[in-house]
Structures are given as C-alpha cells and as structure tokens.
Design a protein around this motif. Structure first.
Motif, PDB file in Angstrom:
ATOM      1  N   GLU A   2      57.126 -30.292   9.450  1.00 45.96           N
ATOM      2  CA  GLU A   2      56.521 -29.851  10.704  1.00 45.96           C
ATOM      3  C   GLU A   2      55.232 -30.597  11.028  1.00 45.96           C
ATOM      4  OE1 GLU A   2      58.159 -25.290  10.208  1.00 45.96           O
ATOM      5  OE2 GLU A   2      56.276 -25.864   9.238  1.00 45.96           O
TER       6      GLU A   2
ATOM      7  N   ARG B 287      53.835 -27.660  15.604  1.00 43.07           N
ATOM      8  CA  ARG B 287      55.299 -27.543  15.724  1.00 43.07           C
ATOM      9  C   ARG B 287      55.829 -26.709  14.565  1.00 43.07           C
ATOM     10  NH1 ARG B 287      58.599 -31.245  17.820  1.00 43.07           N
ATOM     11  NH2 ARG B 287      59.914 -29.403  18.017  1.00 43.07           N
TER      12      ARG B 287
ATOM     13  N   VAL C  19      59.750 -25.522  12.617  1.00 49.80           N
ATOM     14  CA  VAL C  19      61.206 -25.493  12.509  1.00 49.80           C
ATOM     15  C   VAL C  19      61.597 -24.019  12.483  1.00 49.80           C
ATOM     16  CG1 VAL C  19      63.184 -25.999  11.032  1.00 49.80           C
ATOM     17  CG2 VAL C  19      61.356 -27.700  11.310  1.00 49.80           C
TER      18      VAL C  19
ATOM     19  N   ASP D  32      66.846 -24.183  14.918  1.00 48.16           N
ATOM     20  CA  ASP D  32      66.819 -25.596  14.511  1.00 48.16           C
ATOM     21  C   ASP D  32      67.623 -25.798  13.225  1.00 48.16           C
ATOM     22  OD1 ASP D  32      64.987 -26.201  16.616  1.00 48.16           O
ATOM     23  OD2 ASP D  32      63.324 -25.599  15.328  1.00 48.16           O
TER      24      ASP D  32
ATOM     25  N   HIS E 166      63.127 -32.104  10.998  1.00 49.15           N
ATOM     26  CA  HIS E 166      61.765 -32.533  11.289  1.00 49.15           C
ATOM     27  C   HIS E 166      61.382 -32.202  12.733  1.00 49.15           C
ATOM     28  CE1 HIS E 166      58.685 -36.092  11.081  1.00 49.15           C
ATOM     29  NE2 HIS E 166      58.121 -34.940  11.387  1.00 49.15           N
ATOM     30  N   ALA E 167      60.458 -31.261  12.877  1.00 45.95           N
ATOM     31  CA  ALA E 167      59.852 -30.977  14.178  1.00 45.95           C
ATOM     32  C   ALA E 167      58.685 -31.949  14.309  1.00 45.95           C
ATOM     33  CB  ALA E 167      59.392 -29.526  14.254  1.00 45.95           C
TER      34      ALA E 167
ATOM     35  N   ASP F  55      62.361 -34.185  17.995  1.00 46.83           N
ATOM     36  CA  ASP F  55      62.961 -33.609  16.802  1.00 46.83           C
ATOM     37  C   ASP F  55      63.861 -34.633  16.123  1.00 46.83           C
ATOM     38  OD1 ASP F  55      61.685 -31.220  17.241  1.00 46.83           O
ATOM     39  OD2 ASP F  55      63.400 -30.267  18.198  1.00 46.83           O
TER      40      ASP F  55
ATOM     41  N   ALA G  49      61.934 -32.560  21.746  1.00 44.05           N
ATOM     42  CA  ALA G  49      61.340 -31.433  21.029  1.00 44.05           C
ATOM     43  C   ALA G  49      61.894 -30.108  21.524  1.00 44.05           C
ATOM     44  CB  ALA G  49      59.827 -31.455  21.185  1.00 44.05           C
TER      45      ALA G  49
ATOM     46  N   PRO H   3      67.515 -28.467  20.005  1.00 44.76           N
ATOM     47  CA  PRO H   3      68.407 -28.902  18.933  1.00 44.76           C
ATOM     48  C   PRO H   3      69.818 -29.242  19.416  1.00 44.76           C
ATOM     49  CG  PRO H   3      67.924 -26.557  18.731  1.00 44.76           C
ATOM     50  CD  PRO H   3      67.017 -27.104  19.794  1.00 44.76           C
TER      51      PRO H   3
END
Length: 172
Positions: free
Chosen positions: A47, A51, A53, A57, A86-87, A92, A114, A117
């Motif tokens: 993260e 941000r 996850v 996600d 990975h945010a 993303d 971002a 998903p």
C-alpha cells in the motif's frame, strides 16, 4: 571513469535525484496462503501512503490469479505462487510470481486505474516490478530457496515453513 567527477551520458542525474527526493516507504502485509487453481498462493497487500488494499481488491486479484494459473502446468508451474496486490500511488497493480521448472519463474503483471479492480488488465510487454514490489519478491525468493529448495524433511513441512515465512511492515 571517475564517478566523483563525471557521470556516463546515459545517467539521468536530475531524474534520479527527483526519484530519491520523492521516495518513501510503503506498507506490506500478508494476506495468507490459499489454494487457487491447484496452486498454493501466498498473497500480500502492498500500500502506497493514503491507499489501502480492501477485500474487493483481494477477491478480484484472486479471480485473476485463478484464470492465469489455470494453465500453469502447461507453462511448467511447480504449483507455488506469490500474489502481490499493490494499491500504488498512480494506479493498481497485481503481480503473480510463479515458480517453474528449471529454477525459473513466471511473472504476470496486471495494471489498472486506482480503486477499480474490475479494470485490471495485463501490463505492457517489458513491464517489471517497481522497487517496492521487487523488495517483496526478493524476500519471497529467499523464503523459497531457504524452505523449499534447501530445507530438510518432508515436503509438507517445507511448504508450511514457506507459507509462514512472510514479510510485514514497511518496504523501503
């Protein structure tokens, strides 16, 4: 060449210093190990500041991983994978690193905007892990080598040790 006096012409000093100025830690946390498409998949959230996850996600990442891993045996998969959700600061990313025959690995990278998903798609050819992703993958390379390749005892115990050897905390 004396680096104290001159840099090679291909070195972008301004660009490197700008990256160094903006560099920061990112938080990594394990999301557990589970079976996905016949593979043991060790998952992580990574993260960027501000941000996170979230469960949506992770579910999307596991769905994408299942699709990719469905043909894993045809690509030489040995059945062990690492999933990074990975945010990032600019979007993303999903990285699926799978150990394959011949001491090799397969890496699939998916990217998207971002917080969307459902929009993750395969990354462009040549895309490689960023510095934070590479740090987690380095930990996983060491864990795989330590527990699976050079570990002792029956394989189930080695895989249990590999699964438990996770990274949590700040990634530099």
């Amino acid at each position: 060449m004396d680096l104290a006096k001159e840099l090679p012409s291909a070195v972008d000093a301004e660009g490197l210093l700008a990256l160094a100025e903006g560099h920061h830690d990112r938080t990594a946390r394990p999301l557990g190990t589970r079976e996905v498409a016949g593979h043991l998949v060790k998952a992580y959230a990574l993260e960027a500041p501000g941000r996170a996850v979230v469960d949506e996600d992770t579910r999307a990442a596991l769905r994408i991983a299942a699709g990719h891993l469905a043909l894993g045996r045809e690509r030489g998969s040995l059945g062990l994978s690492v999933l990074l959700v990975h945010a990032g600061g600019d979007g993303d990313y999903l990285l699926l690193h799978t150990w394959t025959e011949g001491h090799m690995a397969d890496l699939a990278i998916f990217t998207g905007p971002a917080g969307r998903p459902e929009s993750l798609r395969p990354g462009r050819a040549g895309l490689a892990p960023c510095v934070w992703e590479a740090a987690l993958l380095a930990h996983e390379r060491d864990a795989y080598s330590r527990h699976v390749l050079t570990g002792t005892g029956p394989l189930p115990g080695r895989l249990t040790a590999w699964s438990a050897d996770t990274y949590a905390g700040d990634v530099r």
